[in-house]
Design a protein around this motif. Structure first.
Motif, short mmCIF file in Angstrom:
data_model
loop_
_atom_site.label_atom_id
_atom_site.label_comp_id
_atom_site.label_asym_id
_atom_site.label_seq_id
_atom_site.Cartn_x
_atom_site.Cartn_y
_atom_site.Cartn_z
N ALA A 111 0.82 -1.21 0.00
CA ALA A 111 0.00 0.00 0.00
C ALA A 111 0.85 1.26 0.00
O ALA A 111 0.46 2.28 -0.56
N GLU A 112 2.03 1.21 0.61
CA GLU A 112 2.86 2.40 0.71
C GLU A 112 3.38 2.88 -0.64
O GLU A 112 3.82 4.00 -0.75
N THR A 113 3.37 2.03 -1.66
CA THR A 113 3.90 2.43 -2.95
C THR A 113 2.83 2.86 -3.93
O THR A 113 3.13 3.34 -5.00
N VAL A 114 1.58 2.71 -3.59
CA VAL A 114 0.49 3.10 -4.48
C VAL A 114 0.22 4.59 -4.29
O VAL A 114 0.10 5.06 -3.16
N GLN A 115 0.16 5.33 -5.37
CA GLN A 115 0.04 6.79 -5.33
C GLN A 115 -1.12 7.28 -4.47
O GLN A 115 -1.00 8.27 -3.78
N ASP A 116 -2.25 6.62 -4.49
CA ASP A 116 -3.44 7.13 -3.80
C ASP A 116 -3.86 6.26 -2.62
O ASP A 116 -5.03 6.05 -2.37
N SER A 117 -2.90 5.76 -1.85
CA SER A 117 -3.19 4.87 -0.73
C SER A 117 -3.79 5.57 0.48
O SER A 117 -4.52 4.97 1.25
N PHE A 118 -3.45 6.85 0.68
CA PHE A 118 -3.92 7.58 1.86
C PHE A 118 -4.64 8.85 1.44
O PHE A 118 -4.28 9.49 0.46
N CYS A 119 -5.67 9.20 2.23
CA CYS A 119 -6.50 10.36 1.92
C CYS A 119 -6.46 11.38 3.05
O CYS A 119 -6.59 11.02 4.22
N ARG A 169 -13.23 18.46 7.37
CA ARG A 169 -14.37 19.27 6.96
C ARG A 169 -14.17 19.87 5.56
O ARG A 169 -15.06 19.85 4.72
N VAL A 170 -12.99 20.41 5.31
CA VAL A 170 -12.72 21.04 4.01
C VAL A 170 -12.65 20.00 2.89
O VAL A 170 -13.07 20.25 1.78
N TRP A 171 -12.12 18.83 3.20
CA TRP A 171 -11.85 17.82 2.17
C TRP A 171 -13.00 16.86 1.93
O TRP A 171 -13.07 16.22 0.89
N GLY A 172 -13.91 16.70 2.89
CA GLY A 172 -15.02 15.78 2.70
C GLY A 172 -14.56 14.33 2.76
O GLY A 172 -13.52 14.01 3.32
N TYR A 173 -15.35 13.46 2.15
CA TYR A 173 -15.05 12.03 2.16
C TYR A 173 -15.14 11.50 0.75
O TYR A 173 -16.11 11.79 0.06
N PRO A 174 -14.20 10.79 0.23
CA PRO A 174 -13.05 10.24 0.93
C PRO A 174 -11.92 11.25 1.13
O PRO A 174 -10.97 10.97 1.84
N GLY A 175 -12.00 12.42 0.52
CA GLY A 175 -10.97 13.43 0.72
C GLY A 175 -9.99 13.52 -0.44
O GLY A 175 -10.26 13.07 -1.54
N ASN A 176 -8.85 14.10 -0.17
CA ASN A 176 -7.79 14.26 -1.15
C ASN A 176 -6.90 13.02 -1.09
O ASN A 176 -6.06 12.88 -0.21
N CYS A 177 -7.09 12.12 -2.02
CA CYS A 177 -6.42 10.81 -1.98
C CYS A 177 -5.24 10.73 -2.94
O CYS A 177 -5.17 9.87 -3.81
N GLN A 178 -4.29 11.62 -2.77
CA GLN A 178 -3.13 11.63 -3.67
C GLN A 178 -1.84 11.19 -2.99
O GLN A 178 -0.77 11.28 -3.57
N PHE A 179 -1.92 10.68 -1.78
CA PHE A 179 -0.71 10.40 -1.01
C PHE A 179 -0.32 8.93 -1.04
O PHE A 179 -1.15 8.05 -0.85
N SER A 180 0.98 8.69 -1.21
CA SER A 180 1.48 7.32 -1.27
C SER A 180 1.93 6.81 0.09
O SER A 180 2.13 5.62 0.27
N ASN A 188 -7.21 5.05 2.01
CA ASN A 188 -8.18 5.25 0.93
C ASN A 188 -9.21 4.12 1.00
O ASN A 188 -8.85 2.95 0.95
N PRO A 189 -10.50 4.45 1.13
CA PRO A 189 -11.52 3.41 1.24
C PRO A 189 -11.56 2.47 0.04
O PRO A 189 -11.99 1.34 0.15
N GLN A 190 -11.08 2.92 -1.09
CA GLN A 190 -11.01 2.07 -2.27
C GLN A 190 -10.14 0.84 -1.99
O GLN A 190 -10.39 -0.24 -2.50
N TYR A 191 -9.10 1.01 -1.17
CA TYR A 191 -8.21 -0.10 -0.83
C TYR A 191 -8.59 -0.76 0.49
O TYR A 191 -8.44 -1.96 0.65
#
Length: 64
Positions: free
Chosen positions: A6-14, A18-29, A48-51
């Protein structure tokens, strides 16, 4: 097919909050990268809920 940590996938963490909503900004590896962006704000990081809720692919796990 190989499994990618999971740590190597570009969008693993969101970045979530309040500002970002759900699932949020999911661009973090990485969690650390997400937390660095969240630092000083009222946002937080989550998987990221997708994972997190994805079903494993059939045949991806072999019991020995």
């Amino acid at each position: 097919m190989s499994s990618i940590p999971a740590e190597t996938v570009q969008d693993s963490f969101c970045l979530q909050g309040r500002v970002w909503g759900y699932p949020g900004n999911c661009q973090f590896s990485s969690y650390a990268q997400c937390m660095a962006t969240a630092s000083g704000t009222d946002a937080y990081c989550g998987i990221n809920p997708q994972y997190a809720f994805a079903r494993p692919q059939q045949g991806a796990y072999r019991h020995r």
